[in-house]
Design an enzyme around this catalytic site. Structure first.
Site, short mmCIF file in Angstrom:
data_model
loop_
_atom_site.label_atom_id
_atom_site.label_comp_id
_atom_site.label_asym_id
_atom_site.label_seq_id
_atom_site.Cartn_x
_atom_site.Cartn_y
_atom_site.Cartn_z
N GLU A 96 0.82 -1.20 0.00
CA GLU A 96 0.00 0.00 0.00
C GLU A 96 0.86 1.26 0.00
OE1 GLU A 96 -2.79 -0.87 -1.08
OE2 GLU A 96 -4.20 -0.37 0.54
N THR A 127 -5.18 7.03 -5.68
CA THR A 127 -5.18 7.31 -4.24
C THR A 127 -4.26 8.47 -3.91
OG1 THR A 127 -5.66 4.99 -3.76
CG2 THR A 127 -4.77 6.31 -1.97
#
Length: 309
Positions: free
Chosen positions: A128, A181
């Site tokens: 991530e 993101t």
């Protein structure tokens, strides 16, 4: 075992009031990942179907997560990973998390399970970090543990799994646009006013309490966000209209899924979920915006093993 095939589920993160700390696991949307032991040490991404992503392990979220695990559990053999992406990148339902979580889950199984959930979350967070610049766990935690998860602390990492009320359903609508993101994070402010922070803390506590007590009304009242949605909502076509029609359809509440552009709604019962999905889909139909819409129960298990050999 020498090989394993997995279903790695999509997830909804943030859930309005729980930015970077709350998430849930979806049941019928996800990627498929196959991992084989190899005589050559290290990690190789041998194929990726359904998305144009790097095959170099150091540039791929699955590879980075796997390498994080193997730095702590070195072996004289390696692993080959094949990924079939069914979660679109930049969709806001945990595409990168599904790959990272599957990599560490599958390798851990092939190693005889030397690690448990918290460590697997820690390794998957490194994937991530590559994807978004932030090692957050609100997608990888529910992917690995199932149900709802709350990250009480990142340092030290402390994650609580929360079972879902039986009749709770999620609706997700994804407009056919990509919102990275990292880009969605760039619009956020670094400071929050005290009144907004107090309201956010109250809603987060209410959401957790509602899940534990199976109080659907409290769950709905708690799905409010005064901190993140006002900044990110403008990036999503028709966002305010989607929230309005979800409420009209009887949804408990709605908001941005992860960093967007997907929008989610939580509903009590399958019939309410279907009505909510139909009305939200009609919003994009009216403006001829291509989109996908899904209805899912809450996945209580997380990643599922499909085959082993």
């Amino acid at each position: 075992m020498n090989q394993i095939k997995l279903f790695s589920p999509a997830t909804i993160a943030n859930l309005c009031c729980g930015f970077d700390v709350m998430g849930l696991c979806l049941d019928n949307i996800g990627d498929e990942v196959e991992i084989h032991k190899s005589e050559t040490p290290g990690v190789r991404i041998v194929s990726i179907a359904g998305a144009d992503l790097p095959l170099e392990a150091e540039k791929n979220v699955a590879g980075v997560a796997a390498l994080a695990l193997l730095r702590e559990w070195p072996t004289d053999f390696g692993f080959e990973i094949s990924i079939t992406k069914k979660i679109k990148a930049g969709s806001g339902i945990g595409s990168s998390a599904a790959s990272a979580a599957a990599a560490v889950f599958g390798i851990n199984e092939l190693l005889g399970r030397p690690y448990e959930g918290l460590d697997l979350i820690r390794f998957a967070m490194q994937g991530e970090k590559l994807a978004s610049g932030s090692a957050h766990a609100d997608n990888v935690a529910p992917a690995l543990l199932g149900a709802f998860t709350l990250i009480r602390s990142y340092d030290p990492l402390d994650v609580i799994r929360i079972d879902s009320p039986e009749d709770l359903y999620a609706v997700v609508i994804h407009p056919d646009i990509e919102l990275r993101t990292a880009d969605a994070r760039s619009v956020l402010k670094q400071n929050v006013s005290l009144p907004n922070a107090i309201e956010q803390w109250g809603n987060l506590g209410g959401l957790v309490a509602g899940l534990y007590t199976k109080d659907y009304g409290l769950i709905g009242r708690s799905l409010q966000d005064k901190v993140i949605e006002p900044l990110r909502g403008i990036l999503i076509p028709g966002f305010d209209k989607l929230k309005t029609v979800a409420q009209q359809a009887g949804a408990l509440g709605s908001g941005i899924s992860g960093s967007g552009p997907s929008v989610f709604a939580l509903c009590k019962g399958a019939a309410s979920a279907q009505q909510t999905a139909d009305m939200m889909s009609a919003v994009y139909g009216q403006i001829s915006l291509k989109h996908d819409v899904w209805i899912s129960s809450i996945n209580p298990k997380g990643i599922k093993i499909l085959e082993t050999n």
